[in-house]
Design an enzyme around this catalytic site. Structure first.
Site, PDB file in Angstrom:
ATOM      1  CG  ASP A 149      -8.419 -16.761   4.775  1.00  0.00           C
ATOM      2  OD1 ASP A 149      -7.566 -17.549   5.031  1.00  0.00           O
ATOM      3  OD2 ASP A 149      -8.882 -16.252   6.020  1.00  0.00           O
ATOM      4  CG  ASP A 174      -4.482 -13.246   8.051  1.00  0.00           C
ATOM      5  OD1 ASP A 174      -4.805 -14.255   7.785  1.00  0.00           O
ATOM      6  OD2 ASP A 174      -4.566 -12.544   9.039  1.00  0.00           O
ATOM      7  CE  LYS A 228      -4.175   1.816   0.446  1.00  0.00           C
ATOM      8  NZ  LYS A 228      -5.193   1.918  -0.889  1.00  0.00           N
TER       9      LYS A 228
END
Ligand code: NAD
Length: 349
Positions: A244, A240, A187
């Site tokens: 997912d 993370d 980011k």
């Protein structure tokens, strides 16, 4: 060759899925003339019951002496609400104690399970095969945090050393997969730490070509254009969340393996799913995530590429034959128990 493997079955469906993985490894050992020695160790809820703590010192000590670790899953309602003790503390303790800083999460869709993906088939003309390399020991989950009356904070802090080593792992994995590019997700438009990631990436990664994506864009592209990815490397928190998201594109959580690596060849291999207390002991769990975790171990820790491939191929053929555990069952397939699925895969090794 002889390999020493620490086996931590854990709780819930952990032991039954692990039994499947061990059966497949034994058959693979027989076929390729390797000897796999299994040493069973306790961690998680079962260790709380036996020793009053989720990660006994002996488990960590013995795991450190092994060639690699296979882990089932830990946790369950039985151990909820014990003050200061949670089975999942064993996972952090193992990762930290074994210095495992790189988490490899493949998102792979078998051709025969295309229907199980929530994406339209035209989005996946050639299936899906993405590897997410997530930094596991640093960043915001381990940063300074605090609260006041009306505020709370967590800090995302990365050293050049931490960034460099995970990028080197990303580079190595991308090369081993024949990737044309390595995607660094960050980011950098708002975060200083991400700008450092970019700088270090440009200095560290020589081959393959680098691509930089902001995490919000990466989250969109995983849905809109998933086949544009091969290997992604990213920070702890972004990894993370994105892993997912990517895992859901493949249908069932019961299919997905993972590896946690450090320096050298040592690694810990575990399915992505938890202990699934709702189906534990029912012979219903999908053992494939655990079986593919064992295949990843052969590939990344032992460099037994043909052996690893034979497990992967056996899984693929079994699925092509139409066998399915309940979580991946669709019309026209043959419903299998955990044991039956394992036996079918075993026959194909
Ligand atoms: P879970 O992954 O255990 O289960 C989520 C859902 O997926 C359940 O409906 C379950 O039946 C199903 N599922 C999971 N694995 C499956 C398999 N192999 N085959 C078929 N269906 C499967 O997640 P949860 O319910 O959020 O967590 C249960 C416990 O596991 C909690 O105590 C949690 O803390 C723990 N957990 C442990 C790990 C780990 O050990 N690495 C990871 C996640 C959750």
């Amino acid at each position: 060759m002889k390999y020493n493997i620490s086996v931590i079955c854990g709780d819930g469906i952990g032991p039954e899925c692990m039994a499947s993985a061990v059966r497949i490894l034994e058959k693979t050992g027989e076929r390729f003339s390797h000897s796999f020695d299994f040493e069973y160790l306790d961690a998680g809820g079962i260790a709380i019951d036996k020793y009053g703590k989720p990660l006994p010192e002996e488990t960590l000590r013995k795991a450190k002496c092994a060639d690699s670790v296979l882990l089932g899953a830990v946790g369950g309602p039985k151990w909820e609400g014990i003050p200061g003790i949670r089975p999942e503390q064993a996972l952090l303790g193992l990762r930290k104690g074994l210095n495992l800083y790189a988490n490899l999460r493949p998102a792979f869709l078998f051709e025969s399970l295309k229907d199980a993906s929530p994406l339209k088939p035209e989005k996946l003309p050639n299936g899906l095969d993405i590897m997410i390399v997530r930094e596991l020991c640093g960043g915001i989950y381990f940063g300074e945090s605090g609260t006041g009356e009306d505020f709370a904070y967590d800090t995302e802090k990365y050293s050049v050393f931490e960034i460099e080593r995970i990028l080197k792992t990303g580079e190595k994995i991308a090369k081993s997969r024949g990737a044309k590019k390595l995607t660094v997700v960050d980011k950098a438009n708002v975060l200083e730490s991400s700008r450092l990631w970019r700088k270090v990436a440009k200095e560290t990664v020589k081959d393959p070509e680098l691509e930089f994506l902001y995490v919000d864009n990466a989250a969109m592209q995983l849905i809109m254009n998933p086949t544009s990815f091969n290997t992604i490397v990213t920070s702890n928190m972004f990894g993370d969340i994105l892993s997912d998201e990517a895992s859901q594109l493949t249908g069932s959580i019961g299919m997905l393996p993972s590896a946690s690596l450090g320096d050298g060849n040592f690694g810990m291999y575990e399915p992505v799913h938890g202990s699934a207390p709702d189906i534990a002991g029912m012979n219903k769990a999908n053992p494939i995530a655990s079986i593919l975790s064992a295949a990843m171990m052969l590939q990344y820790s032992f460099e037994l590429f043909e052996e690893s491939r034979s497990i992967f191929d056996a899984v693929e053929k079994t699925l092509e034959d139409g066998f399915a555990t309940a979580d991946i069952m669709t019309e026209g397939k043959t419903l299998c128990t955990t044991d039956e699925m394992t036996e079918k895969i075993r026959e194909y090794i």
